[in-house]
Design a protein around this motif. Sequence first.
Motif, mmCIF file in Angstrom:
data_model
loop_
_atom_site.group_PDB
_atom_site.id
_atom_site.type_symbol
_atom_site.label_atom_id
_atom_site.label_comp_id
_atom_site.label_asym_id
_atom_site.label_seq_id
_atom_site.Cartn_x
_atom_site.Cartn_y
_atom_site.Cartn_z
ATOM 1 N N LYS A 158 0.825 -1.223 0.000
ATOM 2 C CA LYS A 158 0.000 0.000 0.000
ATOM 3 C C LYS A 158 0.859 1.273 0.000
ATOM 4 O O LYS A 158 0.474 2.288 0.555
ATOM 5 C CB LYS A 158 -0.957 0.031 1.204
ATOM 6 N N GLN A 159 2.028 1.195 -0.633
ATOM 7 C CA GLN A 159 2.900 2.358 -0.773
ATOM 8 C C GLN A 159 2.826 2.818 -2.233
ATOM 9 O O GLN A 159 3.728 2.573 -3.031
ATOM 10 C CB GLN A 159 4.333 2.022 -0.362
ATOM 11 N N ALA A 160 1.721 3.474 -2.559
ATOM 12 C CA ALA A 160 1.398 3.809 -3.946
ATOM 13 C C ALA A 160 2.450 4.688 -4.609
ATOM 14 O O ALA A 160 2.827 4.450 -5.764
ATOM 15 C CB ALA A 160 0.027 4.476 -4.019
ATOM 16 N N ALA A 161 2.920 5.710 -3.921
ATOM 17 C CA ALA A 161 3.875 6.639 -4.535
ATOM 18 C C ALA A 161 5.156 5.923 -4.947
ATOM 19 O O ALA A 161 5.686 6.146 -6.048
ATOM 20 C CB ALA A 161 4.187 7.793 -3.585
ATOM 21 N N GLU A 162 5.655 5.055 -4.079
ATOM 22 C CA GLU A 162 6.875 4.305 -4.399
ATOM 23 C C GLU A 162 6.608 3.301 -5.523
ATOM 24 O O GLU A 162 7.444 3.106 -6.404
ATOM 25 C CB GLU A 162 7.410 3.590 -3.159
ATOM 26 N N ALA A 163 5.456 2.679 -5.496
ATOM 27 C CA ALA A 163 5.099 1.737 -6.561
ATOM 28 C C ALA A 163 5.058 2.461 -7.908
ATOM 29 O O ALA A 163 5.627 1.980 -8.896
ATOM 30 C CB ALA A 163 3.755 1.086 -6.269
ATOM 31 N N ILE A 164 4.427 3.629 -7.945
ATOM 32 C CA ILE A 164 4.347 4.414 -9.184
ATOM 33 C C ILE A 164 5.741 4.766 -9.680
ATOM 34 O O ILE A 164 6.057 4.624 -10.866
ATOM 35 C CB ILE A 164 3.496 5.680 -8.965
ATOM 36 N N ARG A 165 6.583 5.238 -8.760
ATOM 37 C CA ARG A 165 7.938 5.648 -9.140
ATOM 38 C C ARG A 165 8.701 4.497 -9.796
ATOM 39 O O ARG A 165 9.371 4.674 -10.821
ATOM 40 C CB ARG A 165 8.683 6.145 -7.891
ATOM 41 N N HIS A 166 8.578 3.305 -9.254
ATOM 42 C CA HIS A 166 9.329 2.170 -9.813
ATOM 43 C C HIS A 166 8.670 1.595 -11.070
ATOM 44 O O HIS A 166 9.375 1.100 -11.952
ATOM 45 C CB HIS A 166 9.585 1.118 -8.736
ATOM 46 N N PHE A 167 7.339 1.677 -11.168
ATOM 47 C CA PHE A 167 6.706 1.307 -12.438
ATOM 48 C C PHE A 167 7.164 2.256 -13.545
ATOM 49 O O PHE A 167 7.435 1.838 -14.675
ATOM 50 C CB PHE A 167 5.179 1.341 -12.322
ATOM 51 N N GLN A 168 7.265 3.542 -13.235
ATOM 52 C CA GLN A 168 7.726 4.524 -14.220
ATOM 53 C C GLN A 168 9.182 4.274 -14.605
ATOM 54 O O GLN A 168 9.550 4.405 -15.776
ATOM 55 C CB GLN A 168 7.527 5.944 -13.687
ATOM 56 N N ALA A 169 10.005 3.913 -13.633
ATOM 57 C CA ALA A 169 11.404 3.589 -13.934
ATOM 58 C C ALA A 169 11.483 2.362 -14.838
ATOM 59 O O ALA A 169 12.292 2.316 -15.774
ATOM 60 C CB ALA A 169 12.175 3.342 -12.634
ATOM 61 N N THR A 180 3.351 -2.737 -21.397
ATOM 62 C CA THR A 180 3.305 -1.290 -21.172
ATOM 63 C C THR A 180 1.898 -0.804 -20.853
ATOM 64 O O THR A 180 1.693 -0.044 -19.893
ATOM 65 C CB THR A 180 3.869 -0.528 -22.391
ATOM 66 N N ALA A 181 0.916 -1.226 -21.630
ATOM 67 C CA ALA A 181 -0.461 -0.765 -21.419
ATOM 68 C C ALA A 181 -0.966 -1.173 -20.037
ATOM 69 O O ALA A 181 -1.612 -0.374 -19.338
ATOM 70 C CB ALA A 181 -1.383 -1.307 -22.509
ATOM 71 N N GLU A 182 -0.662 -2.393 -19.611
ATOM 72 C CA GLU A 182 -1.092 -2.865 -18.294
ATOM 73 C C GLU A 182 -0.419 -2.068 -17.178
ATOM 74 O O GLU A 182 -1.059 -1.717 -16.186
ATOM 75 C CB GLU A 182 -0.767 -4.355 -18.137
ATOM 76 N N VAL A 183 0.881 -1.802 -17.348
ATOM 77 C CA VAL A 183 1.613 -1.050 -16.326
ATOM 78 C C VAL A 183 1.077 0.374 -16.238
ATOM 79 O O VAL A 183 0.865 0.908 -15.138
ATOM 80 C CB VAL A 183 3.136 -1.069 -16.606
ATOM 81 N N GLU A 184 0.825 0.988 -17.386
ATOM 82 C CA GLU A 184 0.266 2.347 -17.385
ATOM 83 C C GLU A 184 -1.105 2.379 -16.714
ATOM 84 O O GLU A 184 -1.418 3.312 -15.966
ATOM 85 C CB GLU A 184 0.197 2.889 -18.805
ATOM 86 N N ALA A 185 -1.907 1.358 -16.951
ATOM 87 C CA ALA A 185 -3.223 1.285 -16.307
ATOM 88 C C ALA A 185 -3.072 1.110 -14.797
ATOM 89 O O ALA A 185 -3.826 1.716 -14.016
ATOM 90 C CB ALA A 185 -4.020 0.118 -16.891
ATOM 91 N N THR A 186 -2.099 0.325 -14.385
ATOM 92 C CA THR A 186 -1.845 0.143 -12.950
ATOM 93 C C THR A 186 -1.397 1.451 -12.311
ATOM 94 O O THR A 186 -1.837 1.793 -11.206
ATOM 95 C CB THR A 186 -0.787 -0.960 -12.730
ATOM 96 N N ILE A 187 -0.549 2.203 -13.015
ATOM 97 C CA ILE A 187 -0.097 3.504 -12.502
ATOM 98 C C ILE A 187 -1.298 4.429 -12.307
ATOM 99 O O ILE A 187 -1.434 5.069 -11.255
ATOM 100 C CB ILE A 187 0.945 4.136 -13.445
ATOM 101 N N LYS A 188 -2.184 4.476 -13.289
ATOM 102 C CA LYS A 188 -3.376 5.336 -13.175
ATOM 103 C C LYS A 188 -4.245 4.910 -11.996
ATOM 104 O O LYS A 188 -4.765 5.746 -11.251
ATOM 105 C CB LYS A 188 -4.185 5.302 -14.474
ATOM 106 N N GLN A 189 -4.387 3.617 -11.836
ATOM 107 C CA GLN A 189 -5.190 3.106 -10.719
ATOM 108 C C GLN A 189 -4.555 3.497 -9.381
ATOM 109 O O GLN A 189 -5.259 3.909 -8.448
ATOM 110 C CB GLN A 189 -5.316 1.590 -10.825
ATOM 111 N N LEU A 190 -3.249 3.389 -9.290
ATOM 112 C CA LEU A 190 -2.544 3.761 -8.049
ATOM 113 C C LEU A 190 -2.647 5.259 -7.778
ATOM 114 O O LEU A 190 -2.738 5.669 -6.640
ATOM 115 C CB LEU A 190 -1.074 3.344 -8.125
#
Length: 196
Positions: A158-169, A180-190
């Motif tokens: 439940k550490q969304a900001a860190e999860a987003i940062r590493h998905f973006q990396a 890519t599409a799935e990861v981008e969707a996960t980032i938006k959800q987070l």
Amino acid sequence: VAGISEAELRAVEAYNRGVQSADLEKKVAAYALAATLLPDFYEAHFNLAVAEARSGASDAATASYRNAAALRPEALEVKRNLGRLFLKRKAFSDAIEEFRKALDIAPDEAQSHNDLGEAFRRSGNAAEAIQHFQSSLAINNSVPNVHFNLALAYANSKQAAEAIRHFQAYLALYPEAPDTAEVEATIKQLQTSPGE
């Protein structure tokens, strides 16, 4: 070859047949014969384990990896492959044990920490997973897969900001990633979920 026994010659010939064959069943049979004829033939046991794992015979592959490990306890790839085999079977404690052995052999390799982190992540221990993924990135920060695994561990914690940062990396390091599409969707959800 001077000084080579008939059994050794037959073992080497069988091993070479295994290497040259494109047929998985023939590979398994050839490596098994080589290992039987020459029980101390590490490469035969190791290649037999790899071929058995590829054919779906995970119990046989485990036994062959164990034989290879007995012959060369310092062999890193045996520990890693055996750990991955256990991970695939969801035998998490066994996977963790093998990956710990790999880490003991190669503590300065990013892969050692990543493998152990992934075993902890899949077993539900996000805190240990995060620690090992961070250790992996401290050694080599440019491996996309480690950022992805760490992002999953942070998301599970439940550490969304860190999860987003590493998905973006992950996406920055692997722009042609098939997911890519799935990861981008996960980032938006987070981004839309409640804060940390």
